[in-house]
Motif scaffolding. Structure first.
Motif, PDB file in Angstrom:
ATOM      1  N   PRO A 112     -16.021  -8.904 -19.933  1.00 53.32           N
ATOM      2  CA  PRO A 112     -15.251 -10.128 -20.152  1.00 53.32           C
ATOM      3  C   PRO A 112     -16.029 -11.355 -19.683  1.00 53.32           C
ATOM      4  CG  PRO A 112     -14.403  -8.941 -18.249  1.00 53.32           C
ATOM      5  CD  PRO A 112     -15.474  -8.082 -18.872  1.00 53.32           C
ATOM      6  N   LYS A 116     -13.485 -10.644 -14.980  1.00 53.89           N
ATOM      7  CA  LYS A 116     -12.309  -9.957 -14.445  1.00 53.89           C
ATOM      8  C   LYS A 116     -11.939  -8.799 -15.366  1.00 53.89           C
ATOM      9  CE  LYS A 116     -10.574 -14.134 -12.267  1.00 53.89           C
ATOM     10  NZ  LYS A 116     -11.096 -13.939 -10.977  1.00 53.89           N
ATOM     11  N   TYR A 117     -11.822  -7.626 -14.768  1.00 51.45           N
ATOM     12  CA  TYR A 117     -11.571  -6.409 -15.529  1.00 51.45           C
ATOM     13  C   TYR A 117     -10.151  -5.908 -15.299  1.00 51.45           C
ATOM     14  CZ  TYR A 117     -16.598  -6.089 -16.242  1.00 51.45           C
ATOM     15  OH  TYR A 117     -17.895  -6.340 -16.600  1.00 51.45           O
ATOM     16  N   ASN A 118      -9.460  -5.553 -16.398  1.00 53.34           N
ATOM     17  CA  ASN A 118      -8.225  -4.812 -16.243  1.00 53.34           C
ATOM     18  C   ASN A 118      -8.588  -3.320 -16.226  1.00 53.34           C
ATOM     19  OD1 ASN A 118      -8.503  -3.873 -18.946  1.00 53.34           O
ATOM     20  ND2 ASN A 118      -7.387  -5.645 -19.731  1.00 53.34           N
ATOM     21  N   THR A 119      -7.631  -2.471 -16.014  1.00 51.42           N
ATOM     22  CA  THR A 119      -7.901  -1.034 -15.870  1.00 51.42           C
ATOM     23  C   THR A 119      -8.578  -0.453 -17.106  1.00 51.42           C
ATOM     24  OG1 THR A 119      -5.952  -0.886 -14.464  1.00 51.42           O
ATOM     25  CG2 THR A 119      -6.857   1.183 -15.280  1.00 51.42           C
ATOM     26  N   GLU A 120      -8.087  -0.813 -18.274  1.00 47.64           N
ATOM     27  CA  GLU A 120      -8.654  -0.279 -19.528  1.00 47.64           C
ATOM     28  C   GLU A 120     -10.100  -0.745 -19.717  1.00 47.64           C
ATOM     29  OE1 GLU A 120      -8.030  -0.605 -24.368  1.00 47.64           O
ATOM     30  OE2 GLU A 120      -6.531  -1.473 -23.032  1.00 47.64           O
ATOM     31  N   LEU A 121     -10.341  -2.016 -19.532  1.00 46.30           N
ATOM     32  CA  LEU A 121     -11.688  -2.557 -19.732  1.00 46.30           C
ATOM     33  C   LEU A 121     -12.666  -2.029 -18.686  1.00 46.30           C
ATOM     34  CD1 LEU A 121     -13.242  -4.315 -21.657  1.00 46.30           C
ATOM     35  CD2 LEU A 121     -12.659  -6.296 -20.270  1.00 46.30           C
ATOM     36  N   LEU A 122     -12.183  -1.837 -17.464  1.00 44.52           N
ATOM     37  CA  LEU A 122     -13.039  -1.276 -16.421  1.00 44.52           C
ATOM     38  C   LEU A 122     -13.466   0.138 -16.784  1.00 44.52           C
ATOM     39  CD1 LEU A 122     -14.413  -1.494 -13.696  1.00 44.52           C
ATOM     40  CD2 LEU A 122     -12.258  -0.781 -12.631  1.00 44.52           C
TER      41      LEU A 122
END
Length: 135
Positions: A112, A116-122
């Motif tokens: 991103p 900042k990463y959400n769980t899915e993107l992480l």
């Protein structure tokens, strides 16, 4: 960069360079980088003029037996991606070509802009890194 310059740099990376993912800081995720090591400083200075990389001198612990050695590191994300786009058609070493194409195809999809990463993107980012190092 002219086409012949891109081909020349690809040849240098095929022979003396690496395409990898590295951390700038311990708590960060990896980002693409290109490194070229050589004892020929003039060569690296020329490549630096085309790539905006950073030239470092390696510590020579035994100057009587070894030549001075230098490393050109390109770590700026935009510079690395631009260089990979230009040189990837000319890379001949299979592993390096596959790594370049993997980064070009997937890096921006899993990174991103705000960091900042959400769980899915992480999960996708970690999977991207693991698959990269399997190449």
């Amino acid at each position: 960069m002219e086409g012949w310059e891109a081909a020349y740099i690809a040849g240098i990376i095929d022979g003396e360079g690496s395409i990898s993912l590295t951390r700038m800081h311990e708590n960060e995720y990896r980002r693409p980088c290109i490194s070229i090591a050589s004892t020929d400083k003039e060569l690296l200075i020329y490549v630096q003029t085309l790539t905006r990389g950073i030239l470092n001198t390696k510590k020579n612990y035994n100057p009587e037996r070894h030549k001075n050695s230098f490393t050109l590191n390109i770590k700026n994300k935009d510079d690395v991606l631009s260089i990979l786009r230009q040189i990837s058609p000319y890379l001949r070493v299979d592993k390096k070509r596959k790594r370049a194409l993997w980064i070009l195809k997937n890096y921006e999809k899993v990174t991103p802009r705000n960091g900042k990463y959400n769980t899915e993107l992480l999960g996708k980012k970690i999977d991207f890194e693991e698959k990269f190092f399997e190449i």
